[in-house]
Write an enzyme that holds these catalytic residues in place. Structure first.
Site, PDB file in Angstrom:
ATOM      1  CG  ASP A 398      -2.080   1.095   1.356  1.00 42.64           C
ATOM      2  OD1 ASP A 398      -2.246   1.601   0.157  1.00 42.64           O
ATOM      3  OD2 ASP A 398      -2.302   1.333   2.307  1.00 42.64           O
ATOM      4  CD  GLU A 401      -0.203   5.331  -4.109  1.00 49.48           C
ATOM      5  OE1 GLU A 401       0.211   5.551  -2.889  1.00 49.48           O
ATOM      6  OE2 GLU A 401      -0.822   4.278  -4.124  1.00 49.48           O
ATOM      7  CG  ASP A 471      -8.043   4.326  -0.164  1.00 46.26           C
ATOM      8  OD1 ASP A 471      -7.881   3.043  -0.249  1.00 46.26           O
ATOM      9  OD2 ASP A 471      -7.648   4.955   0.505  1.00 46.26           O
TER      10      ASP A 471
HETATM   11  O1  MIG Z   1      -4.181   6.137   4.266  1.00 47.94           O
HETATM   12  O2  MIG Z   1      -3.808   0.899   5.578  1.00 47.94           O
HETATM   13  O3  MIG Z   1      -5.750   1.805   0.104  1.00 47.94           O
HETATM   14  O4  MIG Z   1      -6.777  -0.144   1.779  1.00 47.94           O
HETATM   15  O5  MIG Z   1      -7.041   0.120   4.499  1.00 47.94           O
HETATM   16  C1  MIG Z   1      -4.854   5.108   4.231  1.00 47.94           C
HETATM   17  C2  MIG Z   1      -4.899   1.810   5.730  1.00 47.94           C
HETATM   18  C3  MIG Z   1      -3.740   3.704   4.105  1.00 47.94           C
HETATM   19  C4  MIG Z   1      -5.109   2.978   2.038  1.00 47.94           C
HETATM   20  C5  MIG Z   1      -5.638   1.712   1.390  1.00 47.94           C
HETATM   21  C6  MIG Z   1      -6.495   1.149   2.140  1.00 47.94           C
HETATM   22  C7  MIG Z   1      -5.988   0.652   3.534  1.00 47.94           C
HETATM   23  C8  MIG Z   1      -5.710   1.948   4.400  1.00 47.94           C
HETATM   24  N1  MIG Z   1      -4.563   2.733   3.514  1.00 47.94           N
END
Ligand code: MIG
Length: 753
Positions: A398, A401, A471
């Site tokens: 996650d 980017e 998201d």
């Molecule tokens: O700033 O890890 O897209 O699936 O549950 C949020 C917490 C960070 C974004 C991900 C999401 C995940 C969440 N993350």
């Protein structure tokens, strides 16, 4: 742009044509019959493309101050300033450079340029543009997961991996993934363009100027590939050959997956698993979001919430459940924390003005590994392997980017690489790509096929990872958008994709969750996930009806797992997506060009979900050939139909002639089935059914079986065409309309239906 100037001369050296213009040379590589590369000398070699060069013959002559190039498929005319037109052999125009009239007229009109998504600064605009004529009937597909609809004509996008938490809507310019590839289609021609540039790039598909579309790059060099062929299938095959394909997944990764930000303790996870098992809704995977860690420190586990982590994963394994853990790239800047200390000691982190670069993410003050360097990847892969040793079966990447809480990373943050240092401007879009590679290398040490789920990506990342669309929200618009998003991802080489079932942000409703699982059950990646502070959305959080319908669709999914697995084998062979838009199968039918609320799984299954609140009838478009309702076996001619779609029904159609491999229902995907179920419909069809251990890389040494199954002239034949695996099949069950036949399994058989 007068970047090149007047055409002077040319030199042909094997497949490479150097065209000498007054300002600089332009190059054309004739790679093979279907692939031509246009470029200028690069500062650095491509980090993405594979070498596909074949020996091919081209003929070049100078005609009226232009170059005329003749290949086996095309005639290409190159004029001053590298202006190029590609024709077929009959001199019909396929793709033609033009001048962006409005842009030229409006030079100095910063506002318009900015509106179109181009970067304009007061000193100098760094963007270089390639502009092509847009035909009246031209449509565009691809560009990865970008928001909006299937056909990208009239929209503009910026390829810059972006985590923007506001609600994704039609005119969003950038999402998490950057895939600078699209398919153009007009009159009888279809082609693909891949812009091989990792900097920020812009694709403006006729958004303002109805006569042209353009793609531009804000750094690096001119370098793009033209793909020719006679079908969208040809283009996708070539593109995925150029940038890479996903290998076979482990079978369990096709199972139902349940996630939540976050399951806060071992007990909570056990309750979720027990509920699934009690309700007999199949489940294979639990995802652990950031709270399983100690203070969001990657590669740690919380002793309070998940004591004795290894025992915990073992206990779940005994229940047939795999664990996937989230990993973020940001490393907490904290002396004494081993990941930080090792990274500092070895110079693994990105720098800015010769100091380690800091920003904030979940752990607070954090630093960023330079995954673009093999040294860093080796280190990270050891860490990923460490998780596997704790019994973790897959890793969820996650925030890659990379996302950052204290403003974006400056363009001149520096990342070590294998080919010198990279600026953030150059390597931003590859950050997730290299992180996925590092993770892949780590999990591969287990001998099993790595399972990685990534939010960000670039062209080629699909070789290492699967993807979800980040998201989304629990809103109907996002269920609607899920379909074109997944379709375009599939056309862009991303085979293993899904959306958060039920929606991530905001509170889902019973109806939305049900309609979403009716889409999710047919998505390659089938995962329910929701955000902190939102309504819980496991299937039992509403009522008995929700449980029943959720179970119905997950059961259907589990029956179809081998059909889906066969499609992954097809993807590996040809690059075709598992989930695909109708236009992929019926590209001569223009009614499919803007079809946003239906999709296909492989060649046989058409899914027409309800994606509108309150709707219980669905208008379905069925292309040529006949179709059968998957439940009632009612026959439908091609055309528009209004069909019943009460809450417990997602209209699904099997194409006439279908052969659909199914397996008996089970609670999870452990073990191999003994019965091969073949659902057959009247008509003609043919499939390759593939069988292997579903876990290891032995298939790369030929350890698999392949069966050719044919449905023709009222009979069904099966022939083993490749044997390298001890089959577990003992019996075959043939379902033909309302007839069921059971016979012992044999390597070759023929049954009259
Ligand atoms: O700033 O890890 O897209 O699936 O549950 C949020 C917490 C960070 C974004 C991900 C999401 C995940 C969440 N993350």
């Amino acid at each position: 742009m007068n970047q090149f100037g007047k055409l002077k001369d040319f030199i042909l050296n094997k497949n490479t044509l150097e065209i000498i213009f007054e300002n600089q040379s332009g190059f054309i590589d004739f790679i093979n019959d279907k692939l031509i590369r246009f470029y200028e000398k690069r500062v650095r070699k491509s980090q993405i493309v594979k070498d596909l060069r074949e020996d091919i013959v081209v003929n070049i002559s100078k005609v009226d101050g232009a170059l005329q190039i003749i290949t086996s498929q095309n005639i290409i005319i190159v004029k001053d300033d590298f202006m190029t037109t590609i024709y077929n052999k009959d001199m019909e125009e396929i793709l033609c450079d033009t001048v962006h009239v409005q842009l030229e007229e409006q030079k100095g009109n910063k506002e318009l340029l900015q509106l179109e998504g181009h970067t304009v600064s007061d000193e100098k605009s760094t963007e270089k543009l390639i502009t092509k004529k847009m035909h009246d009937d031209e449509v565009f597909f691809g560009l990865g997961e970008e928001s909006g609809f299937l056909n990208k004509r009239g929209y503009g996008y910026t390829m810059w991996n972006t985590d923007d938490p506001s609600t994704h809507i039609d005119f969003y310019k950038s999402l998490y993934k950057s895939i600078p590839f699209f398919i153009g289609k007009h009159s009888k021609f279809v082609y693909g363009i891949y812009l091989d540039n990792t900097y920020k790039t812009n694709f403006i598909m006729g958004k303002y100027d109805p006569n042209c579309f353009s793609f531009g790059y804000e750094g690096g060099n001119l370098d793009y590939y033209y793909m020719g062929g006679s079908s969208i299938k040809d283009i996708v095959e070539t593109y995925t050959k150029l940038t890479g394909r996903h290998g076979l997944p482990q079978l369990w990764t096709l199972g139902n997956q349940q996630s939540r930000w976050s399951y806060m303790s071992k007990e909570e996870v056990m309750t979720v698993v027990n509920n699934y098992q009690k309700l007999q809704i199949p489940l294979d995977v639990i995802h652990l979001d950031i709270d399983y860690m100690e203070d969001y420190k990657v590669f740690t586990t919380s002793n309070d919430r998940f004591p004795n982590f290894k025992e915990f994963t073992k206990e779940l394994a005994l229940k047939g459940i795999k664990v996937v853990t989230i990993i973020d790239p940001g490393v907490k800047a904290l002396k004494g924390y081993h990941v930080y200390d090792e990274g500092i000691e070895n110079n693994f982190f990105a720098t800015h003005n010769n100091e380690i670069y800091h920003n904030a993410v979940w752990p607070g003050d954090s630093v960023f590994p330079a995954f673009s360097s093999q040294r860093v990847r080796n280190w990270w892969s050891q860490k990923a392997y460490g998780l596997a040793e704790l019994g973790v079966s897959g890793i969820w990447n996650d925030m890659n980017e990379p996302a950052s809480f204290n403003g974006p990373l400056p363009d001149d943050v520096m990342f070590a690489g294998d080919d010198g240092e990279y600026t953030h401007a150059e390597v931003h879009n590859l950050y997730a790509h290299y992180m996925a590679l590092a993770t892949y290398e780590g999990l591969k040490k287990t001998g099993k096929r790595p399972y990685i789920i990534s939010r960000a990506a670039f062209s080629g990342t699909n070789q290492y990872s699967t993807f979800w669309t980040g998201d989304n929200q629990s809103v109907w618009a996002h269920l609607q958008m899920a379909i074109p998003q997944m379709c375009n991802m599939g056309l862009s080489g991303l085979a293993f994709v899904g959306t958060d079932i039920g929606g991530f942000g905001a509170d889902t409703t019973k109806e939305l969750l049900i309609r979403w699982v009716q889409v999710g059950a047919f998505s390659p990646l089938c995962r329910n996930h929701s955000a902190l502070h939102t309504k819980y959305q496991e299937p039992w959080r509403f009522d008995q009806e929700t449980i029943d319908i959720y179970k119905k669709y997950i059961d259907i999914r589990y029956e179809l797992v081998d059909y889906i697995y066969d499609l992954f084998y097809e993807h590996l062979q040809k690059g075709y997506p598992v989930l695909r838009p109708l236009v992929f199968e019926f590209e001569d039918d223009e009614k499919t060009f803007n079809l946003n609320d239906e999709f296909m799984v492989g060649e046989f299954i058409l899914v027409a979900p309800v994606v509108m609140q309150g709707q219980t009838k669905k208008m379905v478009y069925l292309p040529r050939g006949g179709w059968y309702d998957s439940e009632t076996k009612e026959f439908f001619e091609s055309g528009y139909h209004i069909v019943d779609a009460p809450l417990n029904k997602c209209p699904i159609f099997y194409k006439a002639g279908s052969i659909i491999c199914k397996r008996p229902k089970k609670q999870n995907l452990d073990g191999k089935p003994e019965v091969l179920i073949l659902e057959v419909l009247p008509g003609e069809g043919k499939i390759m059914h593939y069988e292997d251990d579903g876990v290891s890389f032995a298939y790369e040494e030929g350890k698999y079986n392949q069966y050719e199954i044919q449905n023709k002239d009222g009979s069904l034949t099966l022939d083993l065409v490749h044997e390298g695996f001890v089959s577990t099949y003992k019996e075959v069950e043939i379902r033909y309309l309302d007839k069921v036949v059971r016979i012992p399994f044999e390597k070759n058989f023929k049954v009259v239906l």
